[in-house]
Design a protein around this motif. Structure first.
Motif, PDB file in Angstrom:
ATOM      1  N   ARG A 181      -9.634 -69.618 -59.574  1.00  0.00           N
ATOM      2  CA  ARG A 181      -8.967 -69.323 -58.200  1.00  0.00           C
ATOM      3  C   ARG A 181      -7.322 -68.955 -58.166  1.00  0.00           C
TER       4      ARG A 181
ATOM      5  N   GLN B 179     -13.459 -65.078 -57.152  1.00  0.00           N
ATOM      6  CA  GLN B 179     -12.784 -64.448 -55.710  1.00  0.00           C
ATOM      7  C   GLN B 179     -12.530 -63.213 -56.357  1.00  0.00           C
TER       8      GLN B 179
ATOM      9  N   LEU C 240      -4.056 -63.634 -50.269  1.00  0.00           N
ATOM     10  CA  LEU C 240      -4.877 -64.812 -50.903  1.00  0.00           C
ATOM     11  C   LEU C 240      -3.449 -65.829 -50.627  1.00  0.00           C
TER      12      LEU C 240
END
Length: 185
Positions: free
Chosen positions: A65, A95, A111
């Motif tokens: 991530r 992701q 993000l």
């Protein structure tokens, strides 16, 4: 096609890297660099720096991530620019991030913004909680890590400040602060 390199990170020494490392191996990473360091800055994260220096054009660095890589959008943007300048792609297993595509770059930036926002909110809540606890007389701060009585006992036995610090696992400056006459520290 270049090599796939993995980067795993946890924030504290009592957290486990096993799950991240397994996911990176499953993603095809031939080399995985891991470290237990805070993610608030890339400063002092030697395994990440080693990986960036080692990777070559056409290689890909994979993380599980984006928050394993950076917590601030500024650090994330700097990292991505560094990787792009070397022709290195960045991907995440959990992701839809792949800096090889425009959509992947946009998602990565979003993000990063959310991770930074979440960190700021968490810090704000923590400070509010501490203020409330202090007002209620509940919060006293962290426990003292230095026992002044032990420091003084060792000094009275003729043990020097450096040895006291070593025996008690504290800094020498802390020993001097304890031993300083009142009002001179």
């Amino acid at each position: 096609m270049g090599q796939l390199f993995g980067y795993a990170r946890v924030s504290t020494t009592d957290q486990d890297l096993t799950i991240q490392e397994a996911a990176l191996r499953d993603a095809g990473c031939s080399i995985i660099r891991s470290e237990k360091k805070s993610g608030t800055t890339t400063e002092g994260r030697s395994e990440l720096q080693t990986l960036i220096e080692f990777a070559r054009e056409g290689d890909t660095i994979i993380v599980t991530r984006v928050d394993r890589l950076a917590r601030s959008i500024a650090d994330l943007a700097t990292l991505v620019r560094t990787l792009e300048s070397k022709g290195i792609a960045l991907r995440a297993t959990e992701q839809p991030i792949d800096t090889g595509t425009a959509a992947g770059r946009a998602f990565l930036q979003m993000l990063g913004v959310f991770a930074e926002f979440e960190t700021a909110i968490r810090k704000e809540r923590q400070l509010e909680g501490i203020a409330k606890a202090k007002h209620a007389g509940v919060y006293k701060g962290r426990r003292a890590s230095i026992d002044p009585v032990k420091v003084q006992e060792l000094r009275n036995q003729g043990v020097g400040p450096s040895e006291i610090a070593k025996r008690l696992g504290i800094g020498r400056a802390s020993v001097y602060r304890v031993l300083a006459p009142a009002g001179t520290a």
